[in-house]
Each structure stands twice: as C-alpha cells, then as structure tokens.
Motif scaffolding. Structure first.
Motif, PDB file in Angstrom:
ATOM      1  N   ILE A 661      36.849 -54.372   6.427  1.00  0.00           N
ATOM      2  CA  ILE A 661      35.092 -54.383   5.642  1.00  0.00           C
ATOM      3  C   ILE A 661      34.182 -55.656   5.989  1.00  0.00           C
ATOM      4  O   ILE A 661      34.344 -56.509   6.093  1.00  0.00           O
ATOM      5  N   VAL A 662      33.171 -54.896   6.714  1.00  0.00           N
ATOM      6  CA  VAL A 662      32.058 -55.021   6.923  1.00  0.00           C
ATOM      7  C   VAL A 662      30.892 -55.336   5.980  1.00  0.00           C
ATOM      8  O   VAL A 662      30.701 -53.540   6.643  1.00  0.00           O
ATOM      9  N   VAL A 663      30.477 -55.348   5.478  1.00  0.00           N
ATOM     10  CA  VAL A 663      29.558 -55.359   3.952  1.00  0.00           C
ATOM     11  C   VAL A 663      28.020 -55.238   4.845  1.00  0.00           C
ATOM     12  O   VAL A 663      27.816 -56.934   5.288  1.00  0.00           O
ATOM     13  N   ARG A 679      30.985 -51.121   7.391  1.00  0.00           N
ATOM     14  CA  ARG A 679      31.854 -50.426   8.233  1.00  0.00           C
ATOM     15  C   ARG A 679      32.700 -51.028   7.831  1.00  0.00           C
ATOM     16  O   ARG A 679      34.154 -51.525   7.067  1.00  0.00           O
ATOM     17  N   SER A 680      33.906 -50.075   7.628  1.00  0.00           N
ATOM     18  CA  SER A 680      35.116 -49.340   6.589  1.00  0.00           C
ATOM     19  C   SER A 680      36.125 -48.005   7.618  1.00  0.00           C
ATOM     20  O   SER A 680      35.598 -47.242   7.825  1.00  0.00           O
ATOM     21  N   ASN A 681      37.537 -48.563   7.637  1.00  0.00           N
ATOM     22  CA  ASN A 681      38.249 -46.931   8.050  1.00  0.00           C
ATOM     23  C   ASN A 681      38.280 -46.099   7.066  1.00  0.00           C
ATOM     24  O   ASN A 681      38.901 -45.146   7.254  1.00  0.00           O
ATOM     25  N   PRO A 684      34.521 -46.336   1.450  1.00  0.00           N
ATOM     26  CA  PRO A 684      34.026 -47.446  -0.333  1.00  0.00           C
ATOM     27  C   PRO A 684      33.515 -47.027  -1.227  1.00  0.00           C
ATOM     28  O   PRO A 684      32.792 -46.403  -1.403  1.00  0.00           O
ATOM     29  N   VAL A 685      33.914 -47.856  -1.585  1.00  0.00           N
ATOM     30  CA  VAL A 685      33.478 -47.527  -3.504  1.00  0.00           C
ATOM     31  C   VAL A 685      31.863 -49.215  -3.436  1.00  0.00           C
ATOM     32  O   VAL A 685      32.955 -49.812  -3.339  1.00  0.00           O
ATOM     33  N   VAL A 686      31.044 -49.405  -4.499  1.00  0.00           N
ATOM     34  CA  VAL A 686      30.333 -49.493  -3.884  1.00  0.00           C
ATOM     35  C   VAL A 686      29.963 -50.267  -5.332  1.00  0.00           C
ATOM     36  O   VAL A 686      29.584 -48.978  -6.296  1.00  0.00           O
ATOM     37  N   VAL A 687      29.573 -51.117  -5.926  1.00  0.00           N
ATOM     38  CA  VAL A 687      29.518 -50.777  -7.348  1.00  0.00           C
ATOM     39  C   VAL A 687      27.770 -52.321  -7.405  1.00  0.00           C
ATOM     40  O   VAL A 687      28.260 -53.225  -7.229  1.00  0.00           O
ATOM     41  N   PHE A 688      26.410 -51.536  -7.879  1.00  0.00           N
ATOM     42  CA  PHE A 688      25.757 -52.777  -7.975  1.00  0.00           C
ATOM     43  C   PHE A 688      25.156 -53.482  -9.195  1.00  0.00           C
ATOM     44  O   PHE A 688      24.957 -51.808 -10.398  1.00  0.00           O
ATOM     45  N   GLY A 689      25.693 -54.387  -9.962  1.00  0.00           N
ATOM     46  CA  GLY A 689      24.946 -54.549 -11.153  1.00  0.00           C
ATOM     47  C   GLY A 689      26.089 -53.813 -12.191  1.00  0.00           C
ATOM     48  O   GLY A 689      25.505 -53.392 -13.818  1.00  0.00           O
ATOM     49  N   VAL A 719      32.619 -54.463  -3.251  1.00  0.00           N
ATOM     50  CA  VAL A 719      32.588 -53.054  -1.474  1.00  0.00           C
ATOM     51  C   VAL A 719      34.116 -53.173  -1.982  1.00  0.00           C
ATOM     52  O   VAL A 719      34.321 -54.317  -1.782  1.00  0.00           O
ATOM     53  N   SER A 720      34.689 -52.401  -2.459  1.00  0.00           N
ATOM     54  CA  SER A 720      36.090 -51.574  -1.980  1.00  0.00           C
ATOM     55  C   SER A 720      36.595 -50.896  -1.497  1.00  0.00           C
ATOM     56  O   SER A 720      36.009 -49.819  -1.753  1.00  0.00           O
ATOM     57  N   ALA A 721      38.115 -50.948  -0.378  1.00  0.00           N
ATOM     58  CA  ALA A 721      38.036 -49.951   0.320  1.00  0.00           C
ATOM     59  C   ALA A 721      39.300 -50.544   0.605  1.00  0.00           C
ATOM     60  O   ALA A 721      39.907 -52.026   0.856  1.00  0.00           O
ATOM     61  N   SER A 722      40.326 -49.893   1.158  1.00  0.00           N
ATOM     62  CA  SER A 722      41.555 -50.075   1.431  1.00  0.00           C
ATOM     63  C   SER A 722      41.933 -51.165   1.169  1.00  0.00           C
ATOM     64  O   SER A 722      43.109 -51.963   1.146  1.00  0.00           O
ATOM     65  N   GLY A 723      42.150 -50.945  -0.149  1.00  0.00           N
ATOM     66  CA  GLY A 723      42.889 -51.709  -1.109  1.00  0.00           C
ATOM     67  C   GLY A 723      42.528 -53.778  -1.302  1.00  0.00           C
ATOM     68  O   GLY A 723      42.322 -54.321  -2.126  1.00  0.00           O
ATOM     69  N   VAL A 724      40.811 -53.973  -0.428  1.00  0.00           N
ATOM     70  CA  VAL A 724      40.143 -55.328  -0.793  1.00  0.00           C
ATOM     71  C   VAL A 724      38.774 -55.024  -1.232  1.00  0.00           C
ATOM     72  O   VAL A 724      38.279 -53.812  -0.903  1.00  0.00           O
TER      73      VAL A 724
END
Length: 821
Positions: A661-663, A679-681, A684-689, A719-724
């Motif tokens: 993952i590249v953010v 950038r992800s395969n 992703p799940v994105v959480v802000f504040g 930022v979460s994706a592919s278990g990371v």
C-alpha cells in the motif's frame, strides 16, 4: 469618430455571375457580332450583377456611452477585515447618481473573485473591484481578467491602505522525508503592511528547535530551516509567530506533517570507494557500489549514480538498459571528473543522449540585466503597430540567454510594470510568463508618457548588478514628454546603463504638419539617444532587432588563480531553493546545457556545475565537477554538503517503496477539501479522524478519497487493505482566506495590462467615473449601400449607348439625304 475598411458585399457569391457574362461576350465578339454593342452590353450586365451582389461600404462608428453599465464588486470576505469597511458602498452610491450601476458582494471564508467577475461580465461593460485581490477559490483571477477584457469588459481596481497589520505563517517543502537525511523546509511569513517585528518559533515533534526575533520590511519573508528524522512514520513541524502588530491570531500557527520513509536503494557505479561522494551516499542511503553497470539490475534501485565513468566503459546494452530505466521513472546522477564528460568521450555518444548537457565548451555571454520599455500609446494603436512591436519584444525574449535578467515596462498615458521587476531567464516559467504578458498587452488611451516609462525601468535596474540595458520602443510621437524625458535621462547614471532607442517607422509623423525637422519623431529619439550616450535604431514594422547583450568572456582570466567561484543560479528549483551555495572549486568539466535543461549551480562566469532535466518519466542530474577527491571538495562540506542529498532526493522523486500500500496525502486548510490517493491491489478502507472516508477507484490499483474537514487540528489517518494498515497524521490549518494578506500585486498588474486602472479610495471618488466614460467607447458597424452607384452607372452606360446609336443613325440619314440631292 469613424474608421473605414474596403468595400464588401452582402452576397459576394453572386459575383460568380460575371464569369458567364465575360465568356459569352468574348464568344460573340469572335463570331463577328458588333464589338462596341457587345462591350456595352457586357459592361451593363456586369454592373447589374455587381449591384445584385449587394456592395456596401462598411463604416465603424464609435461613440462614447454617456451612461455606461457599471458593476461594483465588493469583497467583504475575512481577508478584508484589515481595511476600512464601507468603501465599495460609498463608491456605488456616488455612481448611482450618474449612471446605471449595481453592486455584488462577496463574503465568508472563500474569495472567488475570478468567478464573480465572470458572472458579472456582460461584454462592453465596466467592473469595479474593491478588493485586496486575494483569490483563493474558483477561476484564476489574472486569467479571468484577460478573458473578459477580450469581450469588451474593462476591470478597475480600488485598493485601500490597511488600517491595521495582519501576519500569517506557512511551512512549505516536501511532505516526505528520508530516514537519516537532513531535510530542508521554508517558513513563509506574510504581512499586510511594510514593516513589523515578530518572534518566530519552530518546533519539531513538540520540541523547540528555533526561536528568533525577526524584523520584516517586505510583504513576504522566507526563513529556511533543516531537520533530520531518525524514526519512520509521521512527524510534525510547527511554526508560530507572535507580534503586537497583528490583528488576527488565527493564522499565526501552522502545522506541517512529515512522513519519514526508509532510505531508498541507490546503485553507485564508481571505481573510487574513498571519495567524499561515496561517504555521503553510504551514510544517507542504502547504497550498493559496483565497478561496472553491465551486470546490475537497475530496476531494484530508486536511482543510479555514475561517478567519473568513461564512456568507453559503458557498453551499448548497458546504456540501452539505463535509457529504458530512466525513461520509465528511474533517477540518474552523472558525476564528472578527469575521466568523464569532455574527458570521457561523451560527446555525441549514446550516454550523452540521456544527459541534460553536451560535452563541448560554449562561449559564455556575461550576465546582463535588460528592461524593455514598450510604447502602448494611442498613436501605436492608430497605426496598427502594436502587434509588430510585441513581435519584436517576444523575439528578443526568446533569444535572451539563461544568465540574463529581463524586465518589461509599458507606457501610454502612464507607465506600468509588466514583469514586477527583472526576472531571471534561467526559469522557463519566467520566460513563458513574460511572453504571455507581452502578447496580451493592449493599447491604452491618452498621451505618450515616455518619461514615466524610463523612470519605471530605471527603478527596476537600480537594484541589479552587472551590465544594464534599457531598450525604449516608440513611434516617435513623444513631443509632449520629450522635455521630461530629457530631465529623467540627465538624472540617470548613463555610464552604468546603456540606453537604446528603437523607433518604429509608422506614418505617425506624416499625418501631422511638419514645419521643421525639430518636429519629427526621429529627431526627438536621436536627441534622447545622444544625451544618454546610447544608440538610435529605426525599424520597419516587419523588422526584428538583432542584438546581443554582454561580452564573451573566458571562465578564468589568463594567468588567474586556479579556482572557480560557484554560485546558485536558479533559486526556484527544488534542489537549490533553500540552499546557500558558496566557495570555489578547482576544476570542472566544460559542458553546455541542452535546450530544455536548467542550470541550477554554475561558476561565477556561468559554466554549468549542476544541470537537470526530465527524461521521459525519470529525472536526470548532471554534476559537471568531480566526487570531491580532486576538484570539488567544497561541495561535500559545510552548508554545501546539503547539495548532494538534494540532488539525489530530486532524482529519486517518490522515495516510497513500490510494493504494498502506498498512500499520498497532505495537509489541508479549513474550508478546502483534501484528497488522499492510495495505490493498492484492492479497495482500501480510509478513516480520517475516526470517520470513514468514501473511496472510489480512479485507475488501475489507484483509489481516491475526498476529505471535508470541519475544524482545525491534527487528525489520525488510517488506510487499510490486504490485511495491512498504514497510520499517518494530517493537519488541518487555518482557512486559505487568512493566508494571503494585503493587496495582491499580480491582481493589480492584470488590471493594468488590460486597459484598466488602479485607484486609491480618493482617486476612485474623484476620477473613476470620468475615466470609465473615456473607456466607454461603443462601436457599431453601418453598411452604406453602393448598389445605387452601380445601377446609375449601368443606366448611364445604357443611355450613352442609346444616344450614340441614335446620333449615329441621324447622321447616317442626313448623309443619305445629301447624297440624293
């Protein structure tokens, strides 16, 4: 007032009917028909065809609109709090008594002045903008003024003097930093007035690193500072200012988040493992050193460094791989020495095709300062010479050397600075901006104040060093400002500034009564040139100036010391923006930068030392001195030691790994949306504040989320994706409305170059409406029909033919009667 153009036709296609008339007439004459009769009929029918085509004489009628349409735009956004309120209302009330006027107001924390001008413009109208010109949302303000000017809308600016000062602080620089690298940022402090003192404090991760008292006399001041991070992940830099001369505290603190990434992998190709270059790279980056490029897998590295490598040691296959690697986004630094560039058979080689320089010596023209003073008076407009004058100026701008600093002034009824000082031509952006501004110049109304143009140009040159040139363009209609121009020239040090007067050969003189040679424009300009000890040049409108500025000079005078001073030539580039380059090197590779390349560091006489360009998707740096072992030790020590990592970091570009993952995220301003790109395969799940951010896919392995912050502060970004899960921090700072304080000079310049004017409040109340009336010239085209002329001519030809035939018949009858008797 009327201006005319040649004859035109409503139905020009009818003129095709002349062809069969001519053909039929020619055939009948050659078949024996009466020549005079056929010619007469051809003329009559041709005249009738022309009359049917609807000939007319187009006349452009211009008149002054006594009650022009006016819109007053009142900027009542937060940035205007430093000015007296009610100014726009007072101007509007005064205008309402004399002409149709309306007022539009802008408020809140967004200044969309460009959008408001677009919405208010109807063409052939007038817009008065009472604002500081700080446009932070919507359409670009200067481009908008340029656009509506083309529709006949004239924009005027009313500026005010701040009642109180306001200061803002901002941190600029890279969002990412390399672990263990010394990274540099800039703290920008803006003020509305011209003189203030404040305390500036800088903290890194909550710990104070700098505190100083600063006295600022310019609108913007940049204070550079550096820091080295030893831990991966998010970090925080905070800048604070405090002053007793500051009306607003909400823009006195700025937070910038930094994300520290692992050291990128570099491939160093070098035969020397004991040089200063080698030691710096081994210390700051994950560096793998090899002696040959042949067996290396370049795709494993973020950048490749060639250190003093002879062209003969680079095989064709290696150069091919290097070319492909760079074009695909890899970084490349090529370091010179006694076995490289001009000493290493690079000239016209395959490796040289990738580089921003060529390995041959070029003559250097000494750095000069040039100001072009352009005539945009009414007489230039009357004789349609402005486009030719602009072409001459643009041609000169294109030929200026990259060591030249150039300014542009335009004068008509008064003088305006087009360039806001002299700008270095080392920046392509500067050159393009000047060409664009000159191309958009329009003629004004009123007299020809050459003296004001000379004054403005002289002020530009006052703060420069080196050779100075002033090129004054004119059509010679300078009688009213001739004496004042002489006075201004007499007050100048013309031994320091060389003046060249260029006369455009229009017919401006021929249309006036000329009783003596002393009334001729060329006389005026010759006298001024002689007084200044300069040159006088006359040019036809289609002519072009062929001038070379400065003198060729060797880098080192014969018999001089074996040292070459180095200077920072380009202050805008990422590599050199916050660096103070000084000292001397004892040798360099004599190279010439290619077209499209930028020289960042040179010797004092302009020989390239650091030159860059982009090759495909990659970035290439040429260091045309050595690794510090023999020539350039000064580049690897002291303040200069920051140059090498700056070159590497620029060449690397994005130092983050390509895998996983590249953010890409950044800090935000309250009231302005922020964007996070991932950038992800997988999605992703994105959480802000603590709040989920909606994410959409915008490309292959690319996702994007938009964040709408509702308050200032520091926020966790996950930022979460592919278990990371990657954790970052983002700052939300004060609204952009609080950043830009005081009057924006670019807004004022855009108004001036588009035939508008800038007024203070008193001038607006006394002069604005009368000036608007002068600019309220309405043009309409009237068609004066000429069909009657052709019809009458045809009738006269026909009657003439009939009369001649009748007269001839009478004569013949009388002749026959006489013969019978």
């Amino acid at each position: 007032m009327t201006d005319s153009v040649p004859i035109a036709f409503d139905n020009i296609e009818y003129l095709v009917g002349l062809i069969p008339v001519i053909v039929i007439g020619w055939v009948m004459i050659h078949k024996g028909a009466r020549r005079s009769l056929i010619l007469s009929r051809m003329i009559i029918v041709s005249l009738l065809v022309i009359a049917l085509a609807g000939p007319y004489y187009p006349v452009t009628v211009t008149e002054i609109d006594e009650t022009p349409t006016i819109t007053v735009l009142s900027d009542e956004t937060a940035s205007m709090d430093i000015f007296e309120s009610g100014t726009a209302q007072g101007i509007f009330d005064k205008l309402q008594d004399t002409t149709p006027a309306r007022m539009e107001k802008m408020g809140g924390l967004r200044s969309d002045i460009g959008d408001e001008i677009l919405a208010s413009s109807t063409g052939d109208d007038h817009i008065i903008v009472v604002s500081d010109g700080s446009n932070n949302f919507g359409s670009d303000l200067a481009e908008t003024i340029d656009f509506v000017s083309g529709t006949g809308t004239v924009v005027y600016a009313v500026i005010q003097t701040p009642d109180k000062n306001d200061l803002s602080v901002e941190i600029t620089g890279a969002r990412t930093a390399v672990l263990g690298n010394e990274n540099t940022w800039g703290v920008e402090i803006r003020q509305a007035e011209s003189n203030t003192t404040y305390k500036l404090s800088i903290e890194v991760d909550g710990s104070p690193v700098s505190s100083q008292t600063v006295t600022q006399t310019n609108p913007i001041k940049i204070v550079g500072f550096s820091s080295t991070f030893q831990l991966l992940g998010p970090h925080l830099i905070t800048a604070r200012i405090s002053s007793g001369d500051d009306m607003r505290s909400g823009n006195n603190v700025f937070n910038k988040t930094i994300y520290v990434v692992p050291k990128p992998r570099l491939l160093l190709v070098s035969p020397d493992v004991d040089s200063p270059l080698y030691k710096v790279l081994r210390n700051l980056y994950e560096t793998n050193t090899v002696s040959s490029l042949d067996d290396a897998n370049m795709t494993d590295y973020k950048a490749v460094v060639l250190d003093n490598i002879n062209g003969g040691r680079l095989s064709g296959s290696s150069i091919g791989k290097l070319r492909e690697y760079t074009a695909s986004g890899g970084g490349l630094l090529v370091v010179g020495g006694d076995n490289s560039y001009d000493y290493g058979d690079y000239l016209d080689s395959s490796i040289e095709a990738i580089l921003p320089v060529e390995s041959y010596s070029s003559a250097y023209a000494g750095s000069v300062n040039v100001v072009l003073v352009l005539d945009i008076s009414g007489s230039i407009s009357a004789h349609e010479a402005l486009d030719d004058e602009k072409a001459m100026a643009i041609n000169l701008l294109g030929d200026m050397g990259r060591d030249t600093n150039v300014g542009v002034v335009a004068y008509g009824g008064d003088a305006i600075s087009i360039s806001d000082g002299v700008l270095p031509m080392s920046s392509h952006a500067n050159r393009d901006a000047l060409v664009d501004r000159v191309s958009k110049l329009k003629t004004g109304y009123g007299g020809t104040s050459m003296d004001e143009g000379i004054i403005t140009a002289a002020r530009m040159l006052d703060n420069t060093s080196g050779k100075k040139y002033m090129l004054v363009f004119s059509d010679g209609a300078v009688k009213d400002s001739f004496e004042d121009s002489k006075i201004e020239i007499s007050s100048m040090d013309t031994t320091e500034t060389e003046m060249i007067f260029v006369m455009l050969k229009t017919n401006v003189v021929k249309e006036r009564e000329v009783k003596t040679d002393n009334n001729r424009g060329d006389y005026f300009l010759k006298v001024l040139a002689d007084q200044a000890g300069g040159d006088f040049i006359q040019l036809e409108l289609i002519g072009r100036l062929d001038l070379t500025f400065g003198q060729e000079a060797p880098d080192l005078p014969e018999g001089g010391p074996d040292a070459y001073a180095i200077v920072r030539l380009d202050e805008e580039h990422f590599i050199t923006r916050y660096l103070n380059i000084s000292g001397s090197i004892s040798g360099y590779n004599d190279v010439t930068q290619k077209v499209g390349a930028r020289r960042l560091v040179t010797t004092s006489m302009g020989k390239p030392v650091v030159t860059v360009w982009e090759f495909g998707l990659g970035r290439v740096v040429s260091l045309s001195s050595d690794n510090g072992y023999q020539w350039a030790g000064v580049l690897y020590s002291g303040e200069n030691a920051r140059l090498l990592p700056s070159m590497i970091n620029w060449a690397v570009g994005d130092p983050r790994p390509e895998d996983g993952i590249v953010v890409y995220s950044g800090d935000m301003n309250l009231g302005s949306p922020g964007t996070v790109i991932i950038r992800s395969n997988e999605m992703p799940v994105v959480v802000f504040g603590g709040q989920d951010v909606p994410v959409s896919q915008t490309g292959e392995r690319t996702y994007e989320g938009v964040i709408e912050p509702d308050h200032i502060g520091l926020f966790n970004l996950e930022v979460s994706a592919s278990g990371v899960t990657l954790e970052d921090t983002a700052a939300v700072n004060y609204p952009l409305e609080y950043r830009d304080v005081g009057n924006d000079p670019e807004f004022l310049e855009a108004v001036k170059r588009n035939s508008g004017r800038v007024y203070n409040v008193d001038q607006a109340r006394s002069l604005l409406f009368s000036d608007i009336r002068k600019n309220s010239i309405m043009a309409s085209e009237e068609h004066v029909s000429l069909s009657w002329l052709f019809l009458i001519t045809a009738l006269l030809v026909f009657l003439g033919e009939v009369i001649m035939r009748r007269a001839k018949g009478i004569i013949e009858i009388k002749t026959r009667r006489k013969g019978r008797t």
